[in-house]
Design a protein around this motif. Structure first.
Motif, short mmCIF file in Angstrom:
data_model
loop_
_atom_site.label_atom_id
_atom_site.label_comp_id
_atom_site.label_asym_id
_atom_site.label_seq_id
_atom_site.Cartn_x
_atom_site.Cartn_y
_atom_site.Cartn_z
N ILE A 153 21.74 -24.02 46.06
CA ILE A 153 20.35 -23.95 46.43
C ILE A 153 20.10 -24.16 48.03
O ILE A 153 20.58 -24.82 48.44
CB ILE A 153 19.68 -25.24 45.71
CG1 ILE A 153 19.55 -24.83 44.24
CG2 ILE A 153 18.23 -25.24 46.17
CD1 ILE A 153 19.13 -26.17 43.36
N LYS A 154 19.26 -22.93 48.57
CA LYS A 154 18.62 -22.94 49.70
C LYS A 154 17.31 -23.27 49.75
O LYS A 154 16.56 -22.82 49.10
CB LYS A 154 19.14 -21.84 50.26
CG LYS A 154 20.61 -21.51 50.11
CD LYS A 154 20.88 -20.26 51.17
CE LYS A 154 22.43 -19.90 50.92
NZ LYS A 154 23.42 -20.44 51.12
N ILE A 155 17.02 -24.08 50.75
CA ILE A 155 15.23 -24.53 50.88
C ILE A 155 15.25 -23.89 52.44
O ILE A 155 15.90 -24.18 53.52
CB ILE A 155 15.26 -26.02 50.97
CG1 ILE A 155 15.58 -26.69 49.60
CG2 ILE A 155 13.87 -26.41 51.26
CD1 ILE A 155 15.58 -28.07 49.60
N SER A 156 13.95 -22.92 52.45
CA SER A 156 13.42 -22.57 53.72
C SER A 156 12.09 -22.81 53.86
O SER A 156 11.23 -23.10 52.70
CB SER A 156 13.73 -21.07 53.59
OG SER A 156 13.09 -20.43 52.57
N GLN A 157 11.51 -22.98 54.93
CA GLN A 157 10.22 -23.26 55.17
C GLN A 157 9.57 -22.10 55.16
O GLN A 157 9.80 -21.27 55.95
CB GLN A 157 10.02 -24.09 56.20
CG GLN A 157 10.70 -25.75 56.08
CD GLN A 157 10.53 -26.60 57.40
OE1 GLN A 157 10.37 -25.90 58.58
NE2 GLN A 157 10.45 -27.87 57.12
N GLY A 158 8.48 -22.00 54.80
CA GLY A 158 7.65 -20.73 54.70
C GLY A 158 6.44 -20.74 54.93
O GLY A 158 5.59 -20.16 55.74
#
Length: 132
Positions: A127-132
């Motif tokens: 799981i990768k979390i990116s700020q969008g």
């Protein structure tokens, strides 16, 4: 057998185990400023208190101290015997049993839950979390 330790006849409480036991006249009886008795009565009360306390204590120790010493010596001998031959081996046995139980549960958890935990870890590691 070791020679008994020589008793200190002046300081009979070298470890201060009875510091709270203050029973001198001025530790027990006190008159506030507003209620002073005549000096002769105060001195007489002090002499009677100290004389009675010392005489009674001396009589009780002469009559009973040897018996109390014998009883407490036997009590602590039994406690020491129990500690050495019962409590310490029993505690050692308990620790061994607990150690075996701990190894049993560690093995069960590693076999049953280990693969599930590893799989969940692999799934969640992608799981990768990116700020969008």
């Amino acid at each position: 057998m070791a020679e008994p330790k020589k008793l200190d006849m002046l300081n009979r409480d070298p470890n201060s185990i009875n510091d709270e036991l203050r029973v001198r006249f001025e530790d027990v009886i006190g008159e506030p400023e507003s209620a002073h008795s005549p000096e002769c009565a105060w001195n007489c009360a002090n002499l009677c208190y100290e004389g009675g306390r010392k005489c009674c204590y001396a009589t009780l120790t002469v009559l009973c101290s040897w018996l109390c010493g014998l009883c407490w010596g036997c009590e602590f001998a039994c406690l020491t015997f129990s500690y050495i031959y019962s409590w310490t081996p029993g505690l050692k046995r308990f620790r061994l049993y607990c150690g075996m139980q701990q190894k049993f549960y560690e093995t069960c958890l590693a076999c049953c839950l280990g693969p599930c935990a590893s799989t969940c870890g692999l799934l969640l590691s992608n799981i990768k979390i990116s700020q969008g």
